[in-house]
Design a protein around this motif. Structure first.
Motif, PDB file in Angstrom:
ATOM      1  N   ARG A   1      -0.233   7.790   2.895  1.00  0.00           N
ATOM      2  CA  ARG A   1      -1.122   6.414   2.997  1.00  0.00           C
ATOM      3  C   ARG A   1      -2.415   6.923   3.468  1.00  0.00           C
ATOM      4  NH1 ARG A   1       0.662   1.133   4.364  1.00  0.00           N
ATOM      5  NH2 ARG A   1      -0.900  -0.103   5.320  1.00  0.00           N
ATOM      6  N   ARG A   2      -2.648   7.981   4.400  1.00  0.00           N
ATOM      7  CA  ARG A   2      -4.013   8.219   5.244  1.00  0.00           C
ATOM      8  C   ARG A   2      -4.988   8.492   4.020  1.00  0.00           C
ATOM      9  NH1 ARG A   2      -4.529  12.139  10.183  1.00  0.00           N
ATOM     10  NH2 ARG A   2      -3.399  10.349  10.988  1.00  0.00           N
ATOM     11  N   THR A   3      -4.575   9.277   2.970  1.00  0.00           N
ATOM     12  CA  THR A   3      -5.576   9.700   1.861  1.00  0.00           C
ATOM     13  C   THR A   3      -6.052   8.770   1.378  1.00  0.00           C
ATOM     14  OG1 THR A   3      -4.606  11.886   1.788  1.00  0.00           O
ATOM     15  CG2 THR A   3      -5.572  11.346  -0.145  1.00  0.00           C
ATOM     16  N   LEU A   4      -5.143   7.625   0.833  1.00  0.00           N
ATOM     17  CA  LEU A   4      -5.301   6.680  -0.055  1.00  0.00           C
ATOM     18  C   LEU A   4      -6.484   5.593   0.736  1.00  0.00           C
ATOM     19  CD1 LEU A   4      -4.634   5.333  -2.714  1.00  0.00           C
ATOM     20  CD2 LEU A   4      -2.924   3.902  -1.611  1.00  0.00           C
TER      21      LEU A   4
ATOM     22  N   VAL B   1       0.911  -1.462   0.073  1.00  0.00           N
ATOM     23  CA  VAL B   1      -0.064  -0.029  -0.133  1.00  0.00           C
ATOM     24  C   VAL B   1       0.853   1.330   0.063  1.00  0.00           C
ATOM     25  CG1 VAL B   1      -1.722   1.441   1.403  1.00  0.00           C
ATOM     26  CG2 VAL B   1      -1.853  -1.101   1.276  1.00  0.00           C
ATOM     27  N   SER B   2       1.807   1.380   0.756  1.00  0.00           N
ATOM     28  CA  SER B   2       2.779   2.479   0.881  1.00  0.00           C
ATOM     29  C   SER B   2       3.376   2.788  -0.685  1.00  0.00           C
ATOM     30  CB  SER B   2       4.029   2.260   1.954  1.00  0.00           C
ATOM     31  OG  SER B   2       3.213   2.227   3.090  1.00  0.00           O
ATOM     32  N   ALA B   3       3.825   1.625  -1.283  1.00  0.00           N
ATOM     33  CA  ALA B   3       4.536   1.886  -2.481  1.00  0.00           C
ATOM     34  C   ALA B   3       3.456   2.444  -3.409  1.00  0.00           C
ATOM     35  CB  ALA B   3       5.155   0.485  -3.016  1.00  0.00           C
ATOM     36  N   TYR B   4       2.299   2.179  -3.641  1.00  0.00           N
ATOM     37  CA  TYR B   4       1.137   2.545  -4.267  1.00  0.00           C
ATOM     38  C   TYR B   4       1.191   4.036  -3.941  1.00  0.00           C
ATOM     39  CZ  TYR B   4       0.081  -1.719  -6.519  1.00  0.00           C
ATOM     40  OH  TYR B   4      -0.061  -2.873  -7.236  1.00  0.00           O
TER      41      TYR B   4
ATOM     42  N   THR C   1     -10.049  -1.783   2.495  1.00  0.00           N
ATOM     43  CA  THR C   1      -8.779  -1.242   2.999  1.00  0.00           C
ATOM     44  C   THR C   1      -7.993  -1.100   1.565  1.00  0.00           C
ATOM     45  OG1 THR C   1      -7.761  -3.242   3.610  1.00  0.00           O
ATOM     46  CG2 THR C   1      -8.736  -1.746   5.442  1.00  0.00           C
ATOM     47  N   PRO C   2      -7.095  -0.407   1.336  1.00  0.00           N
ATOM     48  CA  PRO C   2      -6.199  -0.593   0.081  1.00  0.00           C
ATOM     49  C   PRO C   2      -5.471  -1.966   0.006  1.00  0.00           C
ATOM     50  CG  PRO C   2      -6.004   1.564   1.119  1.00  0.00           C
ATOM     51  CD  PRO C   2      -6.832   0.791   2.124  1.00  0.00           C
ATOM     52  N   LYS C   3      -5.174  -2.331   1.251  1.00  0.00           N
ATOM     53  CA  LYS C   3      -4.499  -3.772   1.155  1.00  0.00           C
ATOM     54  C   LYS C   3      -5.474  -4.887   0.724  1.00  0.00           C
ATOM     55  CE  LYS C   3      -1.520  -7.059   1.927  1.00  0.00           C
ATOM     56  NZ  LYS C   3      -0.480  -7.279   0.568  1.00  0.00           N
ATOM     57  N   ALA C   4      -6.833  -4.939   1.344  1.00  0.00           N
ATOM     58  CA  ALA C   4      -7.683  -5.892   0.994  1.00  0.00           C
ATOM     59  C   ALA C   4      -8.146  -5.973  -0.555  1.00  0.00           C
ATOM     60  CB  ALA C   4      -9.003  -5.677   1.822  1.00  0.00           C
ATOM     61  N   PHE C   5      -8.163  -4.619  -1.127  1.00  0.00           N
ATOM     62  CA  PHE C   5      -8.336  -4.568  -2.449  1.00  0.00           C
ATOM     63  C   PHE C   5      -7.293  -5.131  -3.385  1.00  0.00           C
ATOM     64  CE2 PHE C   5      -8.276  -2.223  -6.428  1.00  0.00           C
ATOM     65  CZ  PHE C   5      -9.408  -2.114  -6.691  1.00  0.00           C
ATOM     66  N   ILE C   6      -5.912  -4.832  -3.029  1.00  0.00           N
ATOM     67  CA  ILE C   6      -4.802  -5.486  -3.668  1.00  0.00           C
ATOM     68  C   ILE C   6      -4.929  -7.056  -3.406  1.00  0.00           C
ATOM     69  CG2 ILE C   6      -2.481  -5.834  -3.613  1.00  0.00           C
ATOM     70  CD1 ILE C   6      -2.332  -2.798  -2.571  1.00  0.00           C
ATOM     71  N   ASP C   7      -5.019  -7.486  -2.443  1.00  0.00           N
ATOM     72  CA  ASP C   7      -5.252  -9.080  -2.050  1.00  0.00           C
ATOM     73  C   ASP C   7      -6.116  -9.521  -2.976  1.00  0.00           C
ATOM     74  OD1 ASP C   7      -3.064  -8.760  -0.223  1.00  0.00           O
ATOM     75  OD2 ASP C   7      -4.383  -8.937   1.520  1.00  0.00           O
ATOM     76  N   ARG C   8      -7.699  -8.765  -3.038  1.00  0.00           N
ATOM     77  CA  ARG C   8      -8.660  -9.520  -3.915  1.00  0.00           C
ATOM     78  C   ARG C   8      -8.134  -9.441  -5.406  1.00  0.00           C
ATOM     79  NH1 ARG C   8     -14.768  -6.726  -3.913  1.00  0.00           N
ATOM     80  NH2 ARG C   8     -15.799  -8.277  -5.180  1.00  0.00           N
ATOM     81  N   ARG C   9      -7.612  -8.657  -5.722  1.00  0.00           N
ATOM     82  CA  ARG C   9      -7.067  -8.616  -7.246  1.00  0.00           C
ATOM     83  C   ARG C   9      -6.258  -9.727  -7.517  1.00  0.00           C
ATOM     84  NH1 ARG C   9      -6.744  -9.855 -11.384  1.00  0.00           N
ATOM     85  NH2 ARG C   9      -6.170  -8.657 -13.385  1.00  0.00           N
ATOM     86  N   VAL C  10      -5.081  -9.934  -6.451  1.00  0.00           N
ATOM     87  CA  VAL C  10      -4.211 -11.289  -6.499  1.00  0.00           C
ATOM     88  C   VAL C  10      -5.079 -12.416  -6.573  1.00  0.00           C
ATOM     89  CG1 VAL C  10      -2.170 -12.084  -5.395  1.00  0.00           C
ATOM     90  CG2 VAL C  10      -2.312  -9.469  -5.492  1.00  0.00           C
TER      91      VAL C  10
END
Length: 308
Positions: free
Chosen positions: A235-238, A224-227, A249-258
């Protein structure tokens, strides 16, 4: 909806020669369009790739362009990313670039198919119509008034598409873009209503940029931090933007795509589990298996076995 049009309007897909180790991707072929423009519209027909059970349509595959199928008969069962949708007469099925889908081998596809190449419409229209809103339902059920308006707009679009004699190519292409924009705004309205039924909030440009970045880089970047750094956000804005748009959360969104990509590869290729892990960003097979099981409740091998 009209059933007239030249044979080449059935998308004229040309397969890339790939092994079963990959999900085949079929590119948009402008040379198959009337005047070589970045869209095609015409009948699904009784043969060719748009007809269930014929030729390439038997195989699960990806496309790198947009497809909208307008059904005049039904029911028709069509699989998109592990969900089988049943479309009836008057329904619209919207398949977006990169989605894995498969035609029914037994149902008849009767109606009109519209395809468009990414980049054919201006970016502002792409955003306004939600063309890359993968979170929206692919199957749309226009009401009677909406369907009548869609059919009239689609007929006008097809007339403009086939009219190559009254305007020079540059103006013909411009008119097509305007006609397609008007039509897609109508489709987008139906799509937005379907999303509203699920209490979906409006998405802002922060989430749109994040979603695009994830789609491009999820196979190598799960941070998430890299994005956030790459996009120029804190990170808070994202976190705030992604949660407002998706409830995740952004992490959950990334994991779902993976996980979605891993499922696609497990179900539709013969790649070993370890290679699939590498393909979605895991250098260690054990870590990939643990990640997959945490998110799905089954091991990668178990999921693959369930697909047989």
């Amino acid at each position: 909806m009209t059933e007239q049009g030249p044979a080449q309007t059935s998308a004229h897909l040309a397969a890339r020669p790939e092994e079963r180790a990959h999900i085949r991707t079929y590119p948009f072929d402008p040379s198959a369009s009337v005047s070589g423009v970045g869209m095609q519209v015409g009948p699904m027909g009784t043969d060719g790739p748009w007809a269930g059970g014929v030729g390439l349509s038997r195989r699960v595959h990806r496309i790198d362009f947009h497809v909208l199928l307008f059904f005049r008969e039904g029911p028709v069962r069509h699989m998109i990313d592990f969900t089988e949708y049943e479309a009836g007469a008057g329904d619209v099925l919207w398949i977006r670039p990169g989605q894995v889908h498969g035609f029914s081998a037994t149902d008849r596809y009767v109606g009109t198919a519209l395809t468009m190449q990414p980049g054919f419409l201006p970016r502002a229209i792409v955003e306004a119509t939600g063309m890359y809103r993968y979170d929206r339902p692919p199957l749309l059920h226009p009401d009677e008034a909406q369907l009548a308006a869609l059919e009239a707009s689609l007929e006008q679009l097809q007339r403009e598409y086939l009219d190559t004699s009254t305007l020079p190519l540059s103006l013909h292409t411009s008119v097509l873009r305007h006609s397609l924009t008007a039509f897609m705004l109508r489709v987008a309205h139906v799509s937005a209503q379907a999303a509203a039924d699920e209490c979906e909030p409006q998405q802002d440009s922060t989430f749109t940029r994040f979603r695009t970045a994830v789609e491009q880089d999820f196979t190598t970047n799960h941070s998430v931090s890299a994005y956030a750094d790459a996009l120029g956000y804190s990170r808070r804005t994202l976190v705030r933007a992604v949660r407002a748009a998706t409830g995740q959360t952004p992490k959950a969104f990334i994991d779902r795509r993976v996980i979605l990509e891993a499922k696609r590869l497990l179900a539709h290729t013969d790649l070993p589990v370890g290679r699939i892990g590498v393909a979605v960003g895991f250098g260690d097979s054990a870590n990939f298996s643990k990640f997959f099981q945490q998110h799905t409740g089954v091991t990668p091998a178990g999921f693959r076995a369930e697909q047989v």
